[in-house]
Design a protein around this motif. Structure first.
Motif, short mmCIF file in Angstrom:
data_model
loop_
_atom_site.label_atom_id
_atom_site.label_comp_id
_atom_site.label_asym_id
_atom_site.label_seq_id
_atom_site.Cartn_x
_atom_site.Cartn_y
_atom_site.Cartn_z
N PHE A 171 15.82 0.36 -4.29
CA PHE A 171 14.97 0.22 -2.91
C PHE A 171 13.37 0.64 -3.10
O PHE A 171 12.48 -0.28 -2.79
N ASP A 172 12.93 1.95 -1.86
CA ASP A 172 12.20 2.82 -1.61
C ASP A 172 10.87 2.48 -3.83
O ASP A 172 10.11 2.30 -3.19
N ARG A 173 11.55 2.70 -3.91
CA ARG A 173 10.71 2.16 -5.56
C ARG A 173 10.14 0.83 -5.75
O ARG A 173 8.95 1.10 -6.03
N ARG A 174 11.23 0.18 -5.02
CA ARG A 174 10.57 -1.26 -5.75
C ARG A 174 9.40 -1.71 -4.41
O ARG A 174 8.94 -2.54 -4.52
N VAL A 175 9.78 -1.16 -3.37
CA VAL A 175 8.91 -1.35 -1.72
C VAL A 175 7.08 -0.54 -2.97
O VAL A 175 5.71 -1.39 -2.54
N VAL A 176 7.47 0.47 -3.23
CA VAL A 176 5.78 1.22 -3.55
C VAL A 176 5.67 1.07 -4.32
O VAL A 176 4.20 0.45 -4.81
N GLU A 177 6.25 -0.16 -5.44
CA GLU A 177 5.62 -1.19 -6.29
C GLU A 177 4.77 -2.01 -6.20
O GLU A 177 3.85 -2.58 -6.03
N ARG A 178 5.47 -2.51 -5.12
CA ARG A 178 5.01 -3.89 -4.37
C ARG A 178 3.73 -3.44 -3.84
O ARG A 178 2.46 -3.99 -3.45
N VAL A 179 3.42 -2.09 -2.50
CA VAL A 179 2.34 -2.20 -2.27
C VAL A 179 1.72 -1.60 -3.49
O VAL A 179 -0.11 -1.36 -3.07
N ILE A 180 1.69 -0.89 -4.19
CA ILE A 180 0.63 -1.03 -5.24
C ILE A 180 0.19 -1.43 -5.74
O ILE A 180 -0.93 -1.77 -6.09
N ASN A 181 0.93 -2.70 -6.26
CA ASN A 181 0.27 -4.32 -6.31
C ASN A 181 -0.59 -5.00 -4.90
O ASN A 181 -1.43 -5.18 -5.19
N ASP A 182 -0.06 -4.51 -3.87
CA ASP A 182 -1.03 -4.85 -2.33
C ASP A 182 -3.07 -4.35 -3.29
O ASP A 182 -3.57 -5.37 -2.58
N LEU A 183 -2.12 -3.01 -2.92
CA LEU A 183 -3.21 -2.23 -2.77
C LEU A 183 -4.51 -3.00 -4.58
O LEU A 183 -5.66 -2.63 -4.70
N MET B 121 -2.67 2.12 2.46
CA MET B 121 -1.64 1.38 2.83
C MET B 121 -0.53 2.79 2.95
O MET B 121 -0.74 3.95 1.73
N ALA B 122 -0.05 2.15 4.06
CA ALA B 122 0.81 3.32 4.08
C ALA B 122 2.79 2.52 3.64
O ALA B 122 2.71 1.78 3.88
N VAL B 123 3.09 3.37 2.63
CA VAL B 123 4.66 2.63 2.65
C VAL B 123 5.57 3.81 2.95
O VAL B 123 5.89 5.36 2.32
N ASN B 124 6.75 3.26 3.32
CA ASN B 124 8.17 4.50 3.75
C ASN B 124 8.98 4.52 2.77
O ASN B 124 9.17 3.72 2.21
N ILE B 125 8.98 6.10 2.77
CA ILE B 125 10.05 6.03 1.64
C ILE B 125 11.35 6.99 2.49
O ILE B 125 11.32 7.27 3.96
N SER B 126 12.95 6.52 2.16
CA SER B 126 13.74 7.67 3.02
C SER B 126 13.43 9.19 2.53
O SER B 126 13.01 9.43 1.01
N TRP C 110 13.86 7.45 -11.51
CA TRP C 110 13.47 6.58 -10.38
C TRP C 110 12.03 6.68 -10.53
O TRP C 110 11.49 5.48 -10.29
N TRP C 111 11.08 7.71 -10.49
CA TRP C 111 9.95 7.35 -9.69
C TRP C 111 9.15 7.60 -11.07
O TRP C 111 7.51 7.73 -11.49
N ALA C 112 9.07 7.57 -12.22
CA ALA C 112 8.50 7.32 -13.84
C ALA C 112 7.65 6.86 -13.80
O ALA C 112 6.17 6.99 -13.95
N SER C 113 7.69 5.20 -13.71
CA SER C 113 7.21 4.25 -14.00
C SER C 113 5.86 4.03 -12.93
O SER C 113 4.12 4.12 -12.64
N VAL C 114 6.46 4.95 -11.83
CA VAL C 114 5.25 4.85 -10.62
C VAL C 114 4.64 5.89 -10.60
O VAL C 114 3.06 5.43 -10.39
N LEU C 115 4.76 6.66 -11.26
CA LEU C 115 4.03 7.89 -10.81
C LEU C 115 2.68 7.54 -12.50
O LEU C 115 2.05 8.21 -12.50
N SER C 116 3.28 6.75 -13.16
CA SER C 116 2.45 6.03 -14.46
C SER C 116 0.99 5.84 -14.20
O SER C 116 0.05 5.87 -14.86
N ALA C 117 1.65 5.05 -13.68
CA ALA C 117 0.90 3.97 -12.71
C ALA C 117 -0.47 4.73 -12.22
O ALA C 117 -1.62 4.11 -12.71
N LEU C 118 0.20 5.79 -11.32
CA LEU C 118 -1.22 5.86 -10.65
C LEU C 118 -1.64 6.59 -11.09
O LEU C 118 -2.87 7.09 -11.02
N GLU C 119 -1.25 7.77 -12.33
CA GLU C 119 -1.96 8.63 -13.22
C GLU C 119 -2.81 7.91 -13.91
O GLU C 119 -4.00 8.18 -14.06
N SER C 120 -2.48 6.43 -13.94
CA SER C 120 -3.71 5.57 -14.71
C SER C 120 -4.51 4.98 -13.97
O SER C 120 -5.88 4.56 -14.24
#
Length: 211
Positions: free
Chosen positions: A53-65, A73-78, A87-97
């Motif tokens: 769930f947390d990863r999906r929410v972070v992905e949504r916030v990245i899309n909003d940015l 924007m700040a996004v909450n994770i547990s 779980w975080w590989a795709s998020v880290l890859s997106a932020l890297e680029s």
């Protein structure tokens, strides 16, 4: 899934917004009133779905940015999700680029960082900061163990829980407690956010005086 949000203003510029905080809501059928995370996170934890769930929410916030290039924007994770794994590989890859976008993302860890998970949390924070993100620690309370855990993660922002403001409104002892906790927080991070206070609140000017 829906997002609500509110602005976090800097202490000396109440009319401005330091960043906006995304708050996840879930509507069971898309029409019913959306539920806050306090109503469903415990179920996700029981099912072992918190990190998904947390990863999906972070992905949504990245899309909003991506859609709002001037926003931060700040996004909450547990705290349970604050560990590096697949779980975080795709998020880290997106932020890297997208380093410019990463600098506008604040990852806010809630639920406290336990000493047993400290090393994993520290590595998680360091990795996101290396990519340009800022790390916030939410709900900082009165526990000394909390302070040591937070210090080791080198956050950019710490958020003081609202109970300190409630106590400060009630007595001189409460105000002294808030003042002391603010001084400690200022040693932990360059930015301190105090929950439980609104811009229109008379406590705003008193808080500025304390800071």
């Amino acid at each position: 899934r829906k997002f609500a949000g509110h602005g976090v203003p800097p202490a000396h510029e109440a009319a401005q917004t330091l960043y906006r905080e995304a708050i996840a809501r879930i509507s069971p059928d898309g029409h019913a009133p959306a539920m806050g995370s306090d109503l469903f996170m415990s179920n996700l934890e029981r099912l072992g779905l918190t990190r998904l769930f947390d990863r999906r929410v972070v992905e949504r916030v990245i899309n909003d940015l991506r859609l709002h290039p001037d926003a931060s924007m700040a996004v909450n994770i547990s705290a349970r999700s604050a560990r590096l794994d697949h779980w975080w590989a795709s998020v880290l890859s997106a932020l890297e680029s997208e380093r410019a976008l990463a600098r506008r993302l604040i990852v806010e860890i809630t639920g406290g960082i336990g000493l047993s998970d400290l090393e994993a949390s520290r590595e998680f924070c360091a990795q996101f900061q290396q990519l340009g993100c800022r790390i916030a620690i939410d709900g900082l309370g009165a526990s000394t163990a909390d302070l040591e855990s937070v210090r080791s993660c080198c956050p950019d922002i710490v958020k003081l829980e609202a109970s300190f403001v409630r106590q400060a409104r009630q007595s001189d002892v409460g105000r002294a407690g808030l003042r002391g906790r603010l001084k400690l927080c200022m040693q932990l991070a360059p930015i301190v956010v105090v929950d439980g206070i609104e811009v229109e609140d008379a406590t705003w000017d008193k808080l500025n005086a304390l800071a």
